[in-house]
Design a protein around this motif. Structure first.
Motif, PDB file in Angstrom:
ATOM      1  N   TRP A  47      38.621  46.754  42.113  1.00  0.00           N
ATOM      2  CA  TRP A  47      37.241  46.807  41.600  1.00  0.00           C
ATOM      3  C   TRP A  47      36.399  47.758  42.450  1.00  0.00           C
ATOM      4  O   TRP A  47      35.680  48.612  41.929  1.00  0.00           O
ATOM      5  CB  TRP A  47      36.644  45.408  41.621  1.00  0.00           C
ATOM      6  CG  TRP A  47      35.241  45.356  41.092  1.00  0.00           C
ATOM      7  CD1 TRP A  47      34.091  45.518  41.793  1.00  0.00           C
ATOM      8  CD2 TRP A  47      34.863  45.149  39.736  1.00  0.00           C
ATOM      9  NE1 TRP A  47      33.012  45.414  40.966  1.00  0.00           N
ATOM     10  CE2 TRP A  47      33.453  45.187  39.685  1.00  0.00           C
ATOM     11  CE3 TRP A  47      35.566  44.919  38.556  1.00  0.00           C
ATOM     12  CZ2 TRP A  47      32.732  45.014  38.519  1.00  0.00           C
ATOM     13  CZ3 TRP A  47      34.846  44.734  37.382  1.00  0.00           C
ATOM     14  CH2 TRP A  47      33.457  44.793  37.374  1.00  0.00           C
ATOM     15  N   ASP A  48      36.488  47.592  43.769  1.00  0.00           N
ATOM     16  CA  ASP A  48      35.703  48.433  44.675  1.00  0.00           C
ATOM     17  C   ASP A  48      36.087  49.907  44.551  1.00  0.00           C
ATOM     18  O   ASP A  48      35.223  50.781  44.646  1.00  0.00           O
ATOM     19  CB  ASP A  48      35.876  47.976  46.122  1.00  0.00           C
ATOM     20  CG  ASP A  48      35.297  46.598  46.382  1.00  0.00           C
ATOM     21  OD1 ASP A  48      34.493  46.106  45.552  1.00  0.00           O
ATOM     22  OD2 ASP A  48      35.660  45.999  47.421  1.00  0.00           O
ATOM     23  N   ARG A  49      37.347  50.173  44.346  1.00  0.00           N
ATOM     24  CA  ARG A  49      37.787  51.561  44.186  1.00  0.00           C
ATOM     25  C   ARG A  49      37.260  52.161  42.891  1.00  0.00           C
ATOM     26  O   ARG A  49      36.928  53.332  42.840  1.00  0.00           O
ATOM     27  CB  ARG A  49      39.313  51.636  44.205  1.00  0.00           C
ATOM     28  CG  ARG A  49      39.906  51.310  45.564  1.00  0.00           C
ATOM     29  CD  ARG A  49      41.409  51.450  45.580  1.00  0.00           C
ATOM     30  NE  ARG A  49      41.732  52.876  45.464  1.00  0.00           N
ATOM     31  CZ  ARG A  49      42.787  53.342  44.815  1.00  0.00           C
ATOM     32  NH1 ARG A  49      43.625  52.519  44.212  1.00  0.00           N
ATOM     33  NH2 ARG A  49      43.007  54.628  44.752  1.00  0.00           N
ATOM     34  N   CYS A  58      43.979  49.564  52.062  1.00  0.00           N
ATOM     35  CA  CYS A  58      43.155  50.625  52.624  1.00  0.00           C
ATOM     36  C   CYS A  58      43.648  50.912  54.039  1.00  0.00           C
ATOM     37  O   CYS A  58      43.690  50.018  54.878  1.00  0.00           O
ATOM     38  CB  CYS A  58      41.690  50.174  52.638  1.00  0.00           C
ATOM     39  SG  CYS A  58      40.559  51.502  52.337  1.00  0.00           S
ATOM     40  N   GLY A 101      32.899  51.406  43.101  1.00  0.00           N
ATOM     41  CA  GLY A 101      32.179  51.661  44.343  1.00  0.00           C
ATOM     42  C   GLY A 101      32.821  52.830  45.064  1.00  0.00           C
ATOM     43  O   GLY A 101      33.592  53.589  44.490  1.00  0.00           O
ATOM     44  N   ASP A 102      32.510  52.950  46.311  1.00  0.00           N
ATOM     45  CA  ASP A 102      33.089  54.021  47.116  1.00  0.00           C
ATOM     46  C   ASP A 102      34.207  53.494  48.004  1.00  0.00           C
ATOM     47  O   ASP A 102      34.529  54.087  49.017  1.00  0.00           O
ATOM     48  CB  ASP A 102      31.998  54.664  47.984  1.00  0.00           C
ATOM     49  CG  ASP A 102      30.987  55.430  47.153  1.00  0.00           C
ATOM     50  OD1 ASP A 102      31.376  55.926  46.081  1.00  0.00           O
ATOM     51  OD2 ASP A 102      29.820  55.524  47.576  1.00  0.00           O
ATOM     52  N   GLY A 103      34.777  52.355  47.627  1.00  0.00           N
ATOM     53  CA  GLY A 103      35.786  51.719  48.457  1.00  0.00           C
ATOM     54  C   GLY A 103      37.145  52.378  48.385  1.00  0.00           C
ATOM     55  O   GLY A 103      37.694  52.561  47.310  1.00  0.00           O
ATOM     56  N   CYS A 104      37.661  52.773  49.505  1.00  0.00           N
ATOM     57  CA  CYS A 104      39.044  53.208  49.659  1.00  0.00           C
ATOM     58  C   CYS A 104      39.474  54.270  48.649  1.00  0.00           C
ATOM     59  O   CYS A 104      40.320  54.024  47.791  1.00  0.00           O
ATOM     60  CB  CYS A 104      39.961  51.990  49.565  1.00  0.00           C
ATOM     61  SG  CYS A 104      41.494  52.207  50.439  1.00  0.00           S
ATOM     62  N   GLN A 123      40.001  42.664  44.144  1.00  0.00           N
ATOM     63  CA  GLN A 123      38.701  43.100  44.660  1.00  0.00           C
ATOM     64  C   GLN A 123      38.752  44.558  45.103  1.00  0.00           C
ATOM     65  O   GLN A 123      37.826  45.324  44.840  1.00  0.00           O
ATOM     66  CB  GLN A 123      38.243  42.210  45.813  1.00  0.00           C
ATOM     67  CG  GLN A 123      36.828  42.514  46.274  1.00  0.00           C
ATOM     68  CD  GLN A 123      35.801  42.330  45.157  1.00  0.00           C
ATOM     69  OE1 GLN A 123      35.762  41.296  44.506  1.00  0.00           O
ATOM     70  NE2 GLN A 123      34.971  43.339  44.934  1.00  0.00           N
ATOM     71  N   LEU A 124      39.838  44.952  45.757  1.00  0.00           N
ATOM     72  CA  LEU A 124      39.969  46.338  46.191  1.00  0.00           C
ATOM     73  C   LEU A 124      40.038  47.272  44.981  1.00  0.00           C
ATOM     74  O   LEU A 124      39.430  48.345  44.981  1.00  0.00           O
ATOM     75  CB  LEU A 124      41.196  46.510  47.088  1.00  0.00           C
ATOM     76  CG  LEU A 124      41.396  47.891  47.707  1.00  0.00           C
ATOM     77  CD1 LEU A 124      40.156  48.363  48.464  1.00  0.00           C
ATOM     78  CD2 LEU A 124      42.617  47.884  48.618  1.00  0.00           C
ATOM     79  N   ASN A 130      46.802  51.076  42.001  1.00  0.00           N
ATOM     80  CA  ASN A 130      46.432  49.774  42.550  1.00  0.00           C
ATOM     81  C   ASN A 130      47.647  48.854  42.648  1.00  0.00           C
ATOM     82  O   ASN A 130      47.776  48.089  43.592  1.00  0.00           O
ATOM     83  CB  ASN A 130      45.346  49.122  41.700  1.00  0.00           C
ATOM     84  CG  ASN A 130      44.045  49.863  41.809  1.00  0.00           C
ATOM     85  OD1 ASN A 130      43.548  50.105  42.905  1.00  0.00           O
ATOM     86  ND2 ASN A 130      43.480  50.257  40.679  1.00  0.00           N
TER      87      ASN A 130
END
Length: 153
Positions: A84-86, A58, A89-92, A81-82, A98
């Motif tokens: 998963w968050d992407r 990110c 979630g609203d991550g990055c 984890q990043l 990936n």
């Protein structure tokens, strides 16, 4: 009404299988699996080539790929984890893979379309990336792949 329920049940089970296989791919992602998938990609799609691995990071709130220069130092758990968050979630945000591969500069001409590959959780391996694909390689420029950073062959 019964036919509608049957159709919904079939569609739901196919979707559950798809998400289940993607989850299994994500949960089982580790360094040996990524390296083996890169070796498979070279053997099957880009014979005779050397490829570098890129991972998502990110950068100022947007996803971008960075070259993995030291495989031992790479924190795959952070990458998982990043990812998963992407996805959930609203991550990055960003249209960036990936995990990705790129053929090293200075080698023989790779087969058409094999210069870059992206990790696909649906098939649990790298697949050739095409510019018109639904998947993205990286929104931002990446560091060039040189033979010294190649992870395969």
């Amino acid at each position: 009404m019964g036919c509608l329920m049957l159709v919904l049940l079939l569609v739901g089970s196919c979707t559950a299988y798809d998400y289940g296989s993607r989850y299994a791919s994500w949960a089982g992602l580790d360094k040996p699996k990524v390296v083996a998938a890169a070796q498979w990609y070279v053997r099957e799609r880009a014979p005779g080539q050397k490829v570098c691995l890129y991972r998502v990071t990110c950068d100022k709130g947007r996803a971008r790929l960075v070259l993995v220069k030291d495989l031992d130092a790479w924190d795959i758990e952070a990458t998982r984890q990043l990812a998963w968050d992407r996805r959930f979630g609203d991550g990055c945000p960003g249209r960036t893979a990936n995990l990705a591969l790129q053929v090293a500069d200075g080698g023989p001409e790779p087969p058409w379309g094999a210069e870059r590959a992206v990790w696909t959780f649906g098939i649990d391996r790298f697949r050739a990336w095409q510019g018109h694909d639904y998947a993205a390689f990286s929104e931002k420029p990446t560091e060039p792949c040189t033979p010294e950073y190649a992870i395969a062959p």
